[in-house]
Design a protein around this motif. Structure first.
Motif, PDB file in Angstrom:
ATOM      1  N   LEU A  38     -57.342 -22.910  -3.848  1.00 37.90           N
ATOM      2  CA  LEU A  38     -57.404 -22.206  -5.021  1.00 37.90           C
ATOM      3  C   LEU A  38     -56.389 -23.320  -7.017  1.00 37.90           C
ATOM      4  N   ALA A  39     -55.387 -23.000  -6.317  1.00 38.27           N
ATOM      5  CA  ALA A  39     -54.472 -24.133  -7.222  1.00 38.27           C
ATOM      6  C   ALA A  39     -54.884 -25.237  -7.026  1.00 38.27           C
ATOM      7  N   ASN A  40     -55.720 -26.002  -6.539  1.00 34.85           N
ATOM      8  CA  ASN A  40     -56.238 -27.140  -6.137  1.00 34.85           C
ATOM      9  C   ASN A  40     -57.400 -27.341  -6.813  1.00 34.85           C
ATOM     10  N   ARG A  41     -58.171 -26.234  -7.145  1.00 39.42           N
ATOM     11  CA  ARG A  41     -59.641 -26.200  -7.234  1.00 39.42           C
ATOM     12  C   ARG A  41     -58.915 -26.161  -8.770  1.00 39.42           C
ATOM     13  N   LYS A  44     -58.072 -29.264 -10.490  1.00 37.54           N
ATOM     14  CA  LYS A  44     -58.209 -30.493 -10.779  1.00 37.54           C
ATOM     15  C   LYS A  44     -59.168 -30.716 -11.887  1.00 37.54           C
ATOM     16  N   ASP A  45     -60.749 -29.236 -11.948  1.00 34.36           N
ATOM     17  CA  ASP A  45     -60.857 -28.535 -12.883  1.00 34.36           C
ATOM     18  C   ASP A  45     -60.657 -28.688 -14.168  1.00 34.36           C
ATOM     19  N   TRP A  46     -59.288 -29.010 -14.366  1.00 33.89           N
ATOM     20  CA  TRP A  46     -58.829 -29.062 -15.825  1.00 33.89           C
ATOM     21  C   TRP A  46     -57.713 -29.623 -16.288  1.00 33.89           C
ATOM     22  N   LEU A  47     -57.379 -30.386 -15.199  1.00 31.76           N
ATOM     23  CA  LEU A  47     -56.211 -31.170 -14.976  1.00 31.76           C
ATOM     24  C   LEU A  47     -56.111 -32.696 -14.402  1.00 31.76           C
ATOM     25  N   GLY A  48     -57.051 -32.432 -13.355  1.00 31.76           N
ATOM     26  CA  GLY A  48     -57.511 -33.428 -12.416  1.00 31.76           C
ATOM     27  C   GLY A  48     -56.772 -34.403 -11.596  1.00 31.76           C
ATOM     28  N   GLU A  49     -55.806 -33.205 -11.412  1.00 35.10           N
ATOM     29  CA  GLU A  49     -55.179 -34.202  -9.934  1.00 35.10           C
ATOM     30  C   GLU A  49     -54.690 -33.024  -9.398  1.00 35.10           C
ATOM     31  N   ASP A  50     -54.366 -33.062  -8.331  1.00 35.48           N
ATOM     32  CA  ASP A  50     -53.689 -31.750  -6.698  1.00 35.48           C
ATOM     33  C   ASP A  50     -52.866 -30.911  -7.480  1.00 35.48           C
ATOM     34  N   MET A  51     -52.407 -29.922  -7.044  1.00 34.13           N
ATOM     35  CA  MET A  51     -50.921 -29.257  -7.364  1.00 34.13           C
ATOM     36  C   MET A  51     -50.491 -28.629  -5.971  1.00 34.13           C
ATOM     37  N   GLY A  52     -51.270 -29.016  -4.679  1.00 30.43           N
ATOM     38  CA  GLY A  52     -50.063 -28.722  -3.443  1.00 30.43           C
ATOM     39  C   GLY A  52     -51.109 -29.336  -2.185  1.00 30.43           C
ATOM     40  N   ALA A  53     -50.453 -29.466  -0.905  1.00 25.29           N
ATOM     41  CA  ALA A  53     -50.802 -29.520   0.090  1.00 25.29           C
ATOM     42  C   ALA A  53     -51.438 -28.707   0.988  1.00 25.29           C
ATOM     43  N   VAL A  54     -52.450 -28.785   1.510  1.00 21.52           N
ATOM     44  CA  VAL A  54     -53.351 -27.358   2.144  1.00 21.52           C
ATOM     45  C   VAL A  54     -53.689 -28.051   3.698  1.00 21.52           C
ATOM     46  N   SER A  55     -53.033 -27.073   4.594  1.00 21.35           N
ATOM     47  CA  SER A  55     -53.597 -27.079   5.973  1.00 21.35           C
ATOM     48  C   SER A  55     -53.478 -25.861   6.728  1.00 21.35           C
ATOM     49  N   ASN A  56     -54.133 -26.045   7.816  1.00 17.96           N
ATOM     50  CA  ASN A  56     -55.373 -24.929   8.543  1.00 17.96           C
ATOM     51  C   ASN A  56     -54.066 -24.398   9.112  1.00 17.96           C
ATOM     52  N   VAL A  57     -52.740 -25.221   8.968  1.00 16.62           N
ATOM     53  CA  VAL A  57     -51.587 -23.830   9.609  1.00 16.62           C
ATOM     54  C   VAL A  57     -50.642 -23.517   8.660  1.00 16.62           C
ATOM     55  N   ALA A  58     -50.516 -22.404   9.539  1.00 13.90           N
ATOM     56  CA  ALA A  58     -50.446 -21.051   8.466  1.00 13.90           C
ATOM     57  C   ALA A  58     -48.781 -21.235   7.551  1.00 13.90           C
ATOM     58  N   HIS A  59     -48.407 -21.036   6.245  1.00 17.64           N
ATOM     59  CA  HIS A  59     -47.110 -21.038   6.077  1.00 17.64           C
ATOM     60  C   HIS A  59     -46.913 -22.848   5.579  1.00 17.64           C
ATOM     61  N   GLU A  60     -48.162 -23.253   4.531  1.00 14.55           N
ATOM     62  CA  GLU A  60     -47.683 -24.251   4.392  1.00 14.55           C
ATOM     63  C   GLU A  60     -46.879 -24.405   2.724  1.00 14.55           C
ATOM     64  N   THR A  61     -47.242 -23.817   2.783  1.00 13.83           N
ATOM     65  CA  THR A  61     -46.766 -23.750   1.369  1.00 13.83           C
ATOM     66  C   THR A  61     -45.792 -22.262   1.356  1.00 13.83           C
ATOM     67  N   ARG A  62     -44.606 -23.386   1.421  1.00 11.63           N
ATOM     68  CA  ARG A  62     -42.564 -22.716   1.653  1.00 11.63           C
ATOM     69  C   ARG A  62     -42.139 -22.139   0.607  1.00 11.63           C
ATOM     70  N   ILE A 188     -64.599 -10.895  -6.948  1.00  4.85           N
ATOM     71  CA  ILE A 188     -64.828 -11.920  -6.716  1.00  4.85           C
ATOM     72  C   ILE A 188     -64.762 -12.900  -5.651  1.00  4.85           C
ATOM     73  N   GLY A 189     -66.208 -13.084  -4.846  1.00  8.81           N
ATOM     74  CA  GLY A 189     -66.160 -14.000  -3.461  1.00  8.81           C
ATOM     75  C   GLY A 189     -66.019 -15.499  -4.026  1.00  8.81           C
ATOM     76  N   ILE A 190     -66.045 -16.418  -4.157  1.00  7.38           N
ATOM     77  CA  ILE A 190     -65.753 -17.754  -4.045  1.00  7.38           C
ATOM     78  C   ILE A 190     -65.610 -19.025  -2.927  1.00  7.38           C
ATOM     79  N   SER A 191     -66.012 -20.005  -2.986  1.00  4.63           N
ATOM     80  CA  SER A 191     -65.228 -21.006  -2.221  1.00  4.63           C
ATOM     81  C   SER A 191     -64.693 -21.985  -3.050  1.00  4.63           C
ATOM     82  N   ALA A 192     -63.107 -21.830  -3.239  1.00  5.03           N
ATOM     83  CA  ALA A 192     -62.025 -22.589  -3.715  1.00  5.03           C
ATOM     84  C   ALA A 192     -62.727 -24.075  -2.447  1.00  5.03           C
ATOM     85  N   LYS A 193     -62.751 -24.101  -2.197  1.00  4.23           N
ATOM     86  CA  LYS A 193     -62.568 -24.970  -1.466  1.00  4.23           C
ATOM     87  C   LYS A 193     -64.262 -26.388  -2.349  1.00  4.23           C
ATOM     88  N   TYR A 194     -65.259 -25.751  -1.929  1.00  8.19           N
ATOM     89  CA  TYR A 194     -66.526 -26.331  -2.526  1.00  8.19           C
ATOM     90  C   TYR A 194     -67.028 -25.852  -3.699  1.00  8.19           C
TER      91      TYR A 194
END
Lengths: 210, 128
Positions: A38-41, A44-62, A188-194
């Protein structure tokens, strides 16, 4: 005497201006709910860049990550904030879970250690927040104690909250269940990915922070 | 074998927040499951999570936590007023808090009528 009054008024006005300029918007929730997605979304929407890395393994943001001066616009309104992406809050961390996700033992142990520090930092940062978005995975049970504790804490601190039921694009997602778990909040139901329903999310954000 | 330790509310009532949390964590670190009469303050719940993470190590992986807070949302009129009055009188003494060491308790499921505690041993037995 007049000078003292002038200085006082200036100080108050500066204080107000500074506070408004530095609104801290925190993303909170359990691990793997999609906070960084969601942070990346948003970035991307307002600054045109990502914020951090995402992964399927829990605790990617530490570590707590901050993106300063994010400016968003919706329906003629404008909002500027510092976006704070926090590590997921959990009551337990087991390095063996990371091994199951494909990490080597040494990496898994290191990740577990860093994840515990991340949880502590997330909780410490609660006091700093002006507004919080709680990001929950809509495919999972919304009634977990961690979720209830986070919501209760923000309520006790009188911090405005918007709840996001993320991953609504998945078949197992049950946004209504999240809504019925926290009826006192705007959910609010969202899909941050899409980006599904993201406009509604921004409207909700303006409603609590604008 | 799983040991449950009951902690009556009066045992923590006069303690400050930090000492309350420490007392409970110390019991959990002895591989016991705490059954606390009543509940902690919201801020103490997050302190409990923080301290559990600070104590993290090879033998201690954190906690499983569940707070059961009886609420009768169906009550109306006089019954509702009576419930609210008792809630006001009892404060945090109402309800039950369960805190278990994560190396023993893997999950706590809450239901209005029952509490299910899943332990590692039970899971292993299920697999067999």
């Amino acid at each position: 005497m007049i000078n003292i009054i002038k200085a006082f008024i200036n100080k108050v006005l500066k204080g107000l201006f500074k506070k408004k300029k530095n609104i801290k918007l925190g993303l909170y929730g359990p691990p793997n709910g999609g906070k960084t997605t969601l942070a990346n979304r948003i970035c991307k929407d307002w600054l045109g860049e990502d914020m951090g890395a995402v992964s399927n393994v829990a605790h990617e943001t530490r570590e707590v990550q901050i993106k300063e001066q994010v400016n968003i616009k919706s329906k003629g309104k404008e909002l500027t904030f510092n976006l704070v992406d926090t590590p997921g809050i959990a009551t337990k961390i087991d390095y063996e879970d990371f091994i199951k996700s494909g990490l080597k033992e040494k990496q898994a142990k290191q990740r577990a250690k860093e994840a515990t520090k991340g949880v502590i930092d997330s909780i410490k940062w609660l006091d700093e927040m002006d507004t919080v978005i709680i990001v929950l995975d809509a495919t999972k049970d919304p009634y977990t104690q961690v979720n209830i504790t986070i919501v209760g804490n923000l309520q006790a601190r009188k911090i405005p909250v918007l709840i996001v039921a993320n991953k609504s694009d998945l078949k197992k997602a049950d946004v209504k269940k999240v809504q019925s778990a926290y009826p006192q909040y705007n959910v609010i139901g969202i899909s941050a990915k899409y980006g599904n329903n993201i406009d509604k999310f921004y409207e909700g954000l303006f409603a609590i922070a604008g | 074998m799983v040991t449950l330790q009951f902690v009556p509310y009066h045992e923590i009532e006069d303690l400050g927040s930090a000492r309350r949390v420490k007392k409970l964590i110390d019991i959990v670190k002895q591989n016991k499951i705490v059954l606390l009469q009543g509940r902690l303050k919201k801020e103490e719940e997050t302190d409990l999570i923080s301290i559990a993470m600070e104590e993290f190590g090879d033998k201690f992986k954190g906690i499983e936590l569940a707070v059961i807070n009886p609420k009768n949302n169906d009550a109306t009129g006089l019954k509702k007023a009576r419930n609210n009055f008792f809630r006001f009188l009892l404060g945090n003494r109402q309800g039950l808090t369960i805190i278990g060491p994560a190396n023993i308790v893997t999950e706590i499921k809450k239901d209005p009528n029952k509490i299910e505690l899943y332990t590692k041993e039970a899971k292993k037995r299920k697999k067999k």
